[in-house]
Design a protein around this motif. Sequence first.
Motif, mmCIF file in Angstrom:
data_model
loop_
_atom_site.group_PDB
_atom_site.id
_atom_site.type_symbol
_atom_site.label_atom_id
_atom_site.label_comp_id
_atom_site.label_asym_id
_atom_site.label_seq_id
_atom_site.Cartn_x
_atom_site.Cartn_y
_atom_site.Cartn_z
ATOM 1 N N ASP A 1 0.840 -1.198 0.000
ATOM 2 C CA ASP A 1 0.000 0.000 0.000
ATOM 3 C C ASP A 1 0.875 1.248 0.000
ATOM 4 O O ASP A 1 1.838 1.348 0.778
ATOM 5 C CB ASP A 1 -0.909 0.014 1.226
ATOM 6 N N PRO A 2 0.544 2.223 -0.842
ATOM 7 C CA PRO A 2 1.367 3.435 -0.912
ATOM 8 C C PRO A 2 1.273 4.262 0.357
ATOM 9 O O PRO A 2 0.231 4.312 1.010
ATOM 10 C CB PRO A 2 0.779 4.188 -2.107
ATOM 11 N N VAL A 3 2.371 4.921 0.695
ATOM 12 C CA VAL A 3 2.443 5.803 1.858
ATOM 13 C C VAL A 3 2.437 7.243 1.354
ATOM 14 O O VAL A 3 3.299 7.613 0.558
ATOM 15 C CB VAL A 3 3.712 5.525 2.678
ATOM 16 N N PRO A 4 1.492 8.063 1.766
ATOM 17 C CA PRO A 4 1.452 9.449 1.289
ATOM 18 C C PRO A 4 2.687 10.229 1.707
ATOM 19 O O PRO A 4 3.197 10.061 2.817
ATOM 20 C CB PRO A 4 0.192 10.014 1.957
ATOM 21 N N GLY A 5 3.161 11.074 0.828
ATOM 22 C CA GLY A 5 4.315 11.909 1.113
ATOM 23 C C GLY A 5 4.521 12.933 0.024
ATOM 24 O O GLY A 5 3.834 12.930 -1.001
ATOM 25 N N THR A 6 5.475 13.813 0.232
ATOM 26 C CA THR A 6 5.737 14.914 -0.699
ATOM 27 C C THR A 6 7.196 14.892 -1.127
ATOM 28 O O THR A 6 8.102 14.836 -0.286
ATOM 29 C CB THR A 6 5.413 16.268 -0.046
ATOM 30 N N LEU A 7 7.429 14.960 -2.428
ATOM 31 C CA LEU A 7 8.785 14.997 -2.978
ATOM 32 C C LEU A 7 9.162 16.429 -3.319
ATOM 33 O O LEU A 7 8.410 17.146 -3.984
ATOM 34 C CB LEU A 7 8.871 14.130 -4.243
ATOM 35 N N ASP A 8 10.319 16.831 -2.838
ATOM 36 C CA ASP A 8 10.933 18.094 -3.255
ATOM 37 C C ASP A 8 12.185 17.725 -4.042
ATOM 38 O O ASP A 8 13.256 17.492 -3.469
ATOM 39 C CB ASP A 8 11.284 18.950 -2.041
ATOM 40 N N ALA A 9 12.035 17.627 -5.370
ATOM 41 C CA ALA A 9 13.138 17.150 -6.208
ATOM 42 C C ALA A 9 14.321 18.101 -6.165
ATOM 43 O O ALA A 9 15.478 17.670 -6.250
ATOM 44 C CB ALA A 9 12.639 16.971 -7.649
ATOM 45 N N THR A 10 14.040 19.399 -6.015
ATOM 46 C CA THR A 10 15.135 20.370 -5.969
ATOM 47 C C THR A 10 15.986 20.179 -4.726
ATOM 48 O O THR A 10 17.218 20.192 -4.792
ATOM 49 C CB THR A 10 14.562 21.800 -5.997
ATOM 50 N N ALA A 11 15.319 19.986 -3.594
ATOM 51 C CA ALA A 11 16.053 19.787 -2.343
ATOM 52 C C ALA A 11 16.510 18.348 -2.169
ATOM 53 O O ALA A 11 17.373 18.062 -1.335
ATOM 54 C CB ALA A 11 15.170 20.182 -1.160
ATOM 55 N N GLY A 12 15.942 17.439 -2.959
ATOM 56 C CA GLY A 12 16.301 16.027 -2.834
ATOM 57 C C GLY A 12 15.763 15.400 -1.566
ATOM 58 O O GLY A 12 16.461 14.643 -0.894
#
Length: 424
Positions: A109-120
């Motif tokens: 099951d997927p875990v909700p989260g947020t990606l900040d690709a710039t900050a890695g």
Amino acid sequence: MTRTGESARQDQTGSPRGRRRRSRAATGAAAALVALLLAGTAACSSSGHAAGGSASGGSSASSGGAAAATISVTLAKDSAGNVIPDQPVKIAVRGGTLGSVTVADSKGDPVPGTLDATAGTWTPSTPFAVGVAYTLSASATATGQTGKPTTDQVPFTVETPGSSSSMLLDSITPEKGAVVGVAMPVSVVFSNPVADSARAVVEKQLKVTTSVPVTGAWHWFSSTRVDWRPESYWKSGTQVTVDADLDGVSNGNGRIGIHDYEHKFTIGSDIEAVVDAPAHTMKVTENGRLLRTLDVDTGGAGFQTWGGTMAVIDKESEVEMTSCSVGIQCNPNGPNYYDLKLPFDVHLTFSGTYVHYSSGDQDPGDSSSHGCVHLSKPDAAWFYGIVQEGDPVTVNGVPKNADPDNGYADFNLTWSQWTAPQSS
């Protein structure tokens, strides 16, 4: 007055609920967790990981022999090497650009989260749950390549902290399934102090939902107690649910929550009692309708009854009242000494204020008690039978109100005082 050895009602560990499907980090076997992740100094393929603080991997180079991008994953750790549950996961890419990041639990099951690709960084929407295995999947595109991206999967398990590192609750009030009065707050008491820096995060995980719209807010009385109350009294019949989603949450002092808690309770009839100390009366109403006006005694000189509004803590058919237990007098020969077992006791403050009958004060109508509100025996029996936990008892015409955390006198703060920013 108070009973000997009295203490607040407690629920020592609360009621653990099922694991939420969220990604959270914990303490304890953090070294074992990190051992599943690849050290930043050694780049391996996605099929294997070396021990260390981060994980690196990458698929083989695309056609043309160009080098593939290398992905490394690092979990935040404290000075003891334990994973910090509510911190972002860092994903670094060497020789390419970060694409997507997903996290799934052991069931997929997927875990909700947020990606900040710039900050890695990838930040879970709620902290990682303890005792749960996860897999983080990341992709990256190598510099100058247009073929299939590099992908990597990093498995990790968040270990459950030991008792010395666990954040538990002593109590949530009201108890599950309770029917309470219109002035009853929600009161959460922690087993160990919550750091000032962690209070906002902890408070965010304490959720109150109601069957009808209610304006309310949390207020910290100390590092171990936080209360939620509505702006004004509850409406009778309101259904209330308290969710303390503390699994994996840090208290800022090295302890991690290992449980979620849920309490549901109902607001009962609007029973209110108002004491006029100078007039020596108590008016009792139900849903705004006067039921009775009772004669009372209140505290005499030097023993004034606490004022303001106090929600009933509990009631008992008999309590031993001792002058020594509340610091009035311990000498049996002293004029203010007493040690009595008295009936029909309605508890108002932790410091020992009750509404009750006293065999030493059988004809109420003056100010001669040691701080309690005395009723005649028939009136005390009637009031005991109708009152419930959370009903407001307001005492007017006395010098000083009870402190808001002396029992559940939360309504002794105005709404602006209740919601004002609290200093650290």
